[in-house]
Design a protein around this motif. Sequence first.
Motif, PDB file in Angstrom:
ATOM      1  N   GLU A  44       0.824  -1.211   0.000  1.00  0.00           N
ATOM      2  CA  GLU A  44       0.000   0.000   0.000  1.00  0.00           C
ATOM      3  C   GLU A  44       0.857   1.259   0.000  1.00  0.00           C
ATOM      4  O   GLU A  44       0.495   2.266  -0.630  1.00  0.00           O
ATOM      5  CB  GLU A  44      -0.931   0.001   1.207  1.00  0.00           C
ATOM      6  CG  GLU A  44      -2.143  -0.916   1.058  1.00  0.00           C
ATOM      7  CD  GLU A  44      -3.155  -0.705   2.163  1.00  0.00           C
ATOM      8  OE1 GLU A  44      -2.744  -0.342   3.290  1.00  0.00           O
ATOM      9  OE2 GLU A  44      -4.352  -0.894   1.902  1.00  0.00           O
ATOM     10  N   ARG A  72      -3.822   1.492  -7.381  1.00  0.00           N
ATOM     11  CA  ARG A  72      -4.028   0.553  -6.274  1.00  0.00           C
ATOM     12  C   ARG A  72      -4.789  -0.701  -6.706  1.00  0.00           C
ATOM     13  O   ARG A  72      -5.049  -1.571  -5.877  1.00  0.00           O
ATOM     14  CB  ARG A  72      -4.802   1.236  -5.139  1.00  0.00           C
ATOM     15  CG  ARG A  72      -4.104   2.448  -4.525  1.00  0.00           C
ATOM     16  CD  ARG A  72      -4.902   2.956  -3.333  1.00  0.00           C
ATOM     17  NE  ARG A  72      -4.283   4.116  -2.701  1.00  0.00           N
ATOM     18  CZ  ARG A  72      -4.549   5.375  -3.007  1.00  0.00           C
ATOM     19  NH1 ARG A  72      -5.445   5.634  -3.951  1.00  0.00           N
ATOM     20  NH2 ARG A  72      -3.941   6.366  -2.378  1.00  0.00           N
ATOM     21  N   THR A 130     -10.667   3.066  -2.494  1.00  0.00           N
ATOM     22  CA  THR A 130      -9.395   3.617  -2.967  1.00  0.00           C
ATOM     23  C   THR A 130      -9.523   5.091  -3.325  1.00  0.00           C
ATOM     24  O   THR A 130      -8.602   5.870  -3.111  1.00  0.00           O
ATOM     25  CB  THR A 130      -8.868   2.806  -4.166  1.00  0.00           C
ATOM     26  OG1 THR A 130      -9.876   2.741  -5.186  1.00  0.00           O
ATOM     27  CG2 THR A 130      -8.518   1.387  -3.736  1.00  0.00           C
TER      28      THR A 130
END
Length: 391
Positions: A44, A72, A130
């Motif tokens: 992440e 992501r 996200t």
Amino acid sequence: MTDYDPRTATGIPTEPVGSLPRPSWLQEAYAKYDAGEITHDQLEAEQDKAVKDSIEHLEATGAPIISDGEQRWSSFATYAITDTLAGTGLADHLAGTGGQYFAIFADGHRRQLPRLTGGPFRYKTYAADTLAKSLPMAHKPMKQAVIAPSMLALLYPLDEEIPGYSQDQFEEDLVAECEKDIRGAFAAGAARVSVDFTEGRLATRNDPRNPWTGRNMLPHFIELNNRVMARFSAGERSRIGVHTCPGGDRDSVHSADVPYSDLLPSMFGINAGYFLIQLASERDKDPVYQLIGENLRDDADGVAQTAYVGVINPLNPRVESPEEVRDALVRAANFIPREQLGATDDCGFSPFSIDEKPSHGSPDFARETAWQKITNRVEGTKLAAEKLGIS
């Protein structure tokens, strides 16, 4: 839902599709995560760094609305159900083997979906999850792409029923999850949401290597998407788009040989407010412009539709000039009403997280090329608006 007028900055509205190439170091981080060499928190951190870099560069292009480049996400099609393309972090009731091929590309490579094993079907990750991390990094309005229910419908086995979980039950769950995904994106702050529908053109290809393409599924795909659209008001749907293209992975396509006449008249039956349509890489554009003009609706269950035509080819490293973009839009305006015309890129620049971008030499060079292409799309759109007298 963020207030945003798509015509304010450029006269003719323009927006991206969504994805950007992941830098090589992020692709390496995905591989290390799959191998168990780094933690999810470490992955992440690398994703956040890539998002920050993407947003900074996109804002520098002058684009009036941006995305986070989907840095992501495992892919445009699988963000909701798995952490990585290799299947690490797969959602409940899914198996990593035995699923249908989403597509077989012209260069021979394939992308395969997981296989549904039971119910209820639920997303593991929503687009809003996200987007909420990206919005604080941005100083411009953000759009959000989401996956179409018709793509995820391919998770269900083609020729068998799952015991205790019928296809009808699955599709009810699927439509509800798609609605939740779109509503969540708006609630998080998205100004626009577009639904990725690349399977639409592929559905008319009839590839014997990929059985679902020969099952005449386009009418059902349209119906599934409209079941989602029916859950939104006309005002909401004015900000919901649909994207179509012949694929764009590893600089290859899956259905560019399918005539647009097999898709577009049906696709405009989806009650969305706007459409993002691959066209820059189309060999014969005028017949497609004409199809759009003939089938674009003034009243799609209460909303007038807009066609954003592709003026940038993300699969080709050659950078289109602003004048080329201008000329394409001016030509399109001969067929499409000016008040219903917009500009976009043919496709996301890298819909899948692992993409070597072979025609570009590397994903890093492809990222640098993307910034210039987007800059020229924005500038060319302004030039077209000026020439057409649109302000």
